[in-house]
Design a protein around this motif. Structure first.
Motif, PDB file in Angstrom:
ATOM      1  N   ARG A 137      12.539 -50.709 -31.667  1.00 53.06           N
ATOM      2  CA  ARG A 137      12.770 -51.991 -32.934  1.00 53.06           C
ATOM      3  C   ARG A 137      14.112 -51.663 -33.621  1.00 53.06           C
ATOM      4  O   ARG A 137      15.018 -52.340 -33.545  1.00 53.06           O
ATOM      5  N   ALA A 138      13.933 -50.429 -34.009  1.00 55.86           N
ATOM      6  CA  ALA A 138      15.063 -50.296 -35.038  1.00 55.86           C
ATOM      7  C   ALA A 138      16.166 -49.984 -33.864  1.00 55.86           C
ATOM      8  O   ALA A 138      17.594 -50.284 -34.647  1.00 55.86           O
ATOM      9  N   GLU A 139      15.747 -49.517 -33.325  1.00 51.69           N
ATOM     10  CA  GLU A 139      17.090 -48.928 -32.047  1.00 51.69           C
ATOM     11  C   GLU A 139      17.858 -50.477 -31.256  1.00 51.69           C
ATOM     12  O   GLU A 139      19.301 -50.989 -31.673  1.00 51.69           O
ATOM     13  N   ALA A 140      17.045 -51.750 -31.207  1.00 50.83           N
ATOM     14  CA  ALA A 140      17.043 -53.194 -31.030  1.00 50.83           C
ATOM     15  C   ALA A 140      17.984 -53.624 -31.964  1.00 50.83           C
ATOM     16  O   ALA A 140      19.289 -54.493 -31.939  1.00 50.83           O
ATOM     17  N   ASP A 141      17.321 -53.266 -33.208  1.00 44.56           N
ATOM     18  CA  ASP A 141      17.941 -54.034 -34.467  1.00 44.56           C
ATOM     19  C   ASP A 141      19.315 -52.791 -34.944  1.00 44.56           C
ATOM     20  O   ASP A 141      20.533 -54.640 -35.318  1.00 44.56           O
ATOM     21  N   TYR A 142      19.533 -51.944 -34.341  1.00 40.39           N
ATOM     22  CA  TYR A 142      20.886 -51.633 -34.819  1.00 40.39           C
ATOM     23  C   TYR A 142      21.678 -52.311 -33.730  1.00 40.39           C
ATOM     24  O   TYR A 142      23.217 -51.636 -33.999  1.00 40.39           O
ATOM     25  N   ILE A 143      21.159 -51.977 -32.414  1.00 42.97           N
ATOM     26  CA  ILE A 143      22.680 -52.675 -31.631  1.00 42.97           C
ATOM     27  C   ILE A 143      22.525 -54.373 -31.726  1.00 42.97           C
ATOM     28  O   ILE A 143      24.094 -55.148 -31.875  1.00 42.97           O
ATOM     29  N   TYR A 144      21.953 -55.246 -31.901  1.00 43.17           N
ATOM     30  CA  TYR A 144      22.220 -56.263 -32.413  1.00 43.17           C
ATOM     31  C   TYR A 144      23.024 -56.324 -33.933  1.00 43.17           C
ATOM     32  O   TYR A 144      23.713 -57.319 -33.359  1.00 43.17           O
ATOM     33  N   GLN A 145      22.769 -55.723 -34.628  1.00 39.35           N
ATOM     34  CA  GLN A 145      23.811 -55.561 -35.820  1.00 39.35           C
ATOM     35  C   GLN A 145      25.094 -54.911 -35.951  1.00 39.35           C
ATOM     36  O   GLN A 145      26.477 -55.780 -36.138  1.00 39.35           O
ATOM     37  N   GLY A 146      25.567 -54.191 -34.676  1.00 35.18           N
ATOM     38  CA  GLY A 146      26.441 -53.938 -34.016  1.00 35.18           C
ATOM     39  C   GLY A 146      27.664 -55.464 -33.804  1.00 35.18           C
ATOM     40  O   GLY A 146      28.703 -55.515 -34.343  1.00 35.18           O
ATOM     41  N   GLY A 147      26.789 -56.148 -32.896  1.00 36.90           N
ATOM     42  CA  GLY A 147      27.211 -57.174 -32.276  1.00 36.90           C
ATOM     43  C   GLY A 147      27.970 -57.875 -33.752  1.00 36.90           C
ATOM     44  O   GLY A 147      28.812 -59.233 -33.524  1.00 36.90           O
ATOM     45  N   ILE A 148      26.506 -58.266 -34.207  1.00 36.78           N
ATOM     46  CA  ILE A 148      26.698 -59.182 -35.231  1.00 36.78           C
ATOM     47  C   ILE A 148      28.065 -58.911 -36.873  1.00 36.78           C
ATOM     48  O   ILE A 148      29.149 -59.239 -36.660  1.00 36.78           O
ATOM     49  N   ALA A 149      28.398 -57.563 -36.338  1.00 36.55           N
ATOM     50  CA  ALA A 149      29.232 -56.928 -37.583  1.00 36.55           C
ATOM     51  C   ALA A 149      30.409 -57.677 -36.560  1.00 36.55           C
ATOM     52  O   ALA A 149      31.975 -57.521 -37.710  1.00 36.55           O
ATOM     53  N   LEU A 150      30.549 -57.197 -35.557  1.00 40.24           N
ATOM     54  CA  LEU A 150      32.474 -57.375 -34.331  1.00 40.24           C
ATOM     55  C   LEU A 150      32.063 -58.911 -34.363  1.00 40.24           C
ATOM     56  O   LEU A 150      32.938 -59.352 -34.701  1.00 40.24           O
ATOM     57  N   LEU A 151      30.974 -59.611 -34.808  1.00 37.99           N
ATOM     58  CA  LEU A 151      31.755 -61.093 -34.471  1.00 37.99           C
ATOM     59  C   LEU A 151      32.173 -61.459 -35.754  1.00 37.99           C
ATOM     60  O   LEU A 151      33.059 -62.681 -36.385  1.00 37.99           O
ATOM     61  N   ALA A 152      31.047 -60.948 -36.996  1.00 38.54           N
ATOM     62  CA  ALA A 152      31.875 -61.594 -38.272  1.00 38.54           C
ATOM     63  C   ALA A 152      33.032 -60.701 -38.848  1.00 38.54           C
ATOM     64  O   ALA A 152      33.874 -61.462 -38.972  1.00 38.54           O
ATOM     65  N   PHE A 153      33.542 -59.541 -38.267  1.00 36.16           N
ATOM     66  CA  PHE A 153      35.129 -58.791 -38.143  1.00 36.16           C
ATOM     67  C   PHE A 153      36.151 -60.110 -37.019  1.00 36.16           C
ATOM     68  O   PHE A 153      36.654 -60.742 -37.333  1.00 36.16           O
ATOM     69  N   LEU A 154      35.333 -60.563 -36.440  1.00 32.63           N
ATOM     70  CA  LEU A 154      36.559 -61.359 -35.254  1.00 32.63           C
ATOM     71  C   LEU A 154      36.951 -62.701 -36.552  1.00 32.63           C
ATOM     72  O   LEU A 154      38.031 -63.207 -36.035  1.00 32.63           O
ATOM     73  N   MET A 155      36.116 -63.056 -36.782  1.00 29.79           N
ATOM     74  CA  MET A 155      35.701 -64.652 -37.536  1.00 29.79           C
ATOM     75  C   MET A 155      36.660 -64.541 -38.546  1.00 29.79           C
ATOM     76  O   MET A 155      37.211 -65.301 -38.629  1.00 29.79           O
ATOM     77  N   LYS A 157      39.029 -62.148 -39.308  1.00 33.07           N
ATOM     78  CA  LYS A 157      40.496 -62.121 -38.815  1.00 33.07           C
ATOM     79  C   LYS A 157      41.117 -62.926 -37.813  1.00 33.07           C
ATOM     80  O   LYS A 157      41.755 -63.152 -37.212  1.00 33.07           O
ATOM     81  N   LYS A 158      40.030 -63.965 -37.663  1.00 30.70           N
ATOM     82  CA  LYS A 158      40.794 -65.096 -36.481  1.00 30.70           C
ATOM     83  C   LYS A 158      40.929 -64.885 -34.944  1.00 30.70           C
ATOM     84  O   LYS A 158      41.770 -65.257 -34.976  1.00 30.70           O
ATOM     85  N   LEU A 159      40.354 -64.288 -34.801  1.00 28.85           N
ATOM     86  CA  LEU A 159      40.304 -63.910 -33.946  1.00 28.85           C
ATOM     87  C   LEU A 159      39.335 -64.346 -32.490  1.00 28.85           C
ATOM     88  O   LEU A 159      39.702 -63.599 -31.636  1.00 28.85           O
ATOM     89  N   LEU A 160      38.512 -65.664 -32.533  1.00 25.62           N
ATOM     90  CA  LEU A 160      37.586 -65.722 -31.723  1.00 25.62           C
ATOM     91  C   LEU A 160      39.068 -66.803 -30.654  1.00 25.62           C
ATOM     92  O   LEU A 160      39.311 -67.366 -30.771  1.00 25.62           O
ATOM     93  N   PRO A 161      38.131 -66.777 -29.679  1.00 21.06           N
ATOM     94  CA  PRO A 161      39.103 -67.290 -28.587  1.00 21.06           C
ATOM     95  C   PRO A 161      38.914 -69.100 -29.126  1.00 21.06           C
ATOM     96  O   PRO A 161      37.888 -69.408 -29.594  1.00 21.06           O
ATOM     97  N   THR A 162      40.089 -69.896 -28.982  1.00 21.39           N
ATOM     98  CA  THR A 162      40.022 -70.899 -29.030  1.00 21.39           C
ATOM     99  C   THR A 162      39.174 -71.842 -28.155  1.00 21.39           C
ATOM    100  O   THR A 162      39.104 -71.400 -26.339  1.00 21.39           O
ATOM    101  N   LEU A 163      38.496 -73.432 -28.441  1.00 22.60           N
ATOM    102  CA  LEU A 163      38.087 -73.970 -27.113  1.00 22.60           C
ATOM    103  C   LEU A 163      38.478 -74.915 -26.900  1.00 22.60           C
ATOM    104  O   LEU A 163      39.696 -75.818 -27.464  1.00 22.60           O
ATOM    105  N   ARG A 164      38.986 -75.344 -25.442  1.00 21.23           N
ATOM    106  CA  ARG A 164      39.523 -75.899 -24.350  1.00 21.23           C
ATOM    107  C   ARG A 164      39.017 -77.459 -24.693  1.00 21.23           C
ATOM    108  O   ARG A 164      38.196 -77.698 -24.921  1.00 21.23           O
ATOM    109  N   ARG A 165      40.314 -78.380 -24.853  1.00 24.04           N
ATOM    110  CA  ARG A 165      40.067 -79.913 -25.782  1.00 24.04           C
ATOM    111  C   ARG A 165      39.190 -80.277 -23.242  1.00 24.04           C
ATOM    112  O   ARG A 165      40.034 -80.219 -22.921  1.00 24.04           O
TER     113      ARG A 165
END
Length: 188
Positions: A137-155, A157-165
């Motif tokens: 579970r500690a390993e799973a949390d480490y993996i998940y937190q890596g993704g969350i940290a990257l998502l926070a960085f992308l948000m 820096k406004k680097l998330l992809p745009t959604l097309r209408r």
């Protein structure tokens, strides 16, 4: 010399250990999705178009593409931080492979769970690594937190992809719906 026998039946593995391995798989899938979003966002494309670039790509390829794409729209300090995040994610993916792509067994004498790793290519040996549900579970949390940290960085820096209408016009309220064709069977 007698050989010790281990129980590889998944039904014999404690439920908490199996659940923890499931958490590893879900955390890795989520983090991989965030890496895909990062590639699409750093490539300055929209979410739909960028999907073609990342669909079914190996995780290592996604990380390599992200590190290359991340060089252009990101400042030097941010690039260093992105590199640290990618190192964390890469290490997390390596750890996930241990749990997801190797067999788990039970020592019938001690009740201890072990991961049976395979040797490197051409090697006939492997290793039995003792594991607990809490460690997994500690390993799973480490993996998940890596993704969350990257998502926070992308948000940030406004680097998330745009959604097309949608190119389809929205349905107009108050208009009658199209008349359905009568679908009678032939010969009625």
């Amino acid at each position: 010399m007698s050989h010790k026998e281990y129980n590889f039946d998944p039904h014999a593995i404690p439920a908490d250990v199996l659940a923890a391995i499931g958490e590893i798989a879900v955390a890795a899938a989520h983090t991989e999705y965030v890496v895909e979003l990062a590639i699409r966002g750093c490539g300055r494309g929209d979410a739909t178009t960028g999907r073609g670039v990342t669909t079914r790509a190996a995780t290592r390829s996604l990380e390599d593409a992200l590190s290359r794409l991340g060089e252009s729209p990101i400042a030097d300090d941010d690039r260093d931080h992105l590199g640290e995040l990618l190192d964390q994610i890469s290490y997390g993916f390596e750890r996930a492979v241990i749990y997801i792509h190797n067999s788990i067994c039970l020592d019938p004498e001690t009740g201890e769970c072990l991961i049976a790793t395979r040797g490197a290519r051409g090697e006939l040996s492997g290793e039995l690594i003792p594991v607990t549900a809490a460690e997994i579970r500690a390993e799973a949390d480490y993996i998940y937190q890596g993704g969350i940290a990257l998502l926070a960085f992308l948000m940030q820096k406004k680097l998330l992809p745009t959604l097309r209408r949608s190119v389809r016009p929205p349905a107009q309220k108050g208009q009658p719906s199209k008349k359905r064709r009568d679908r009678r069977a032939v010969g009625e």
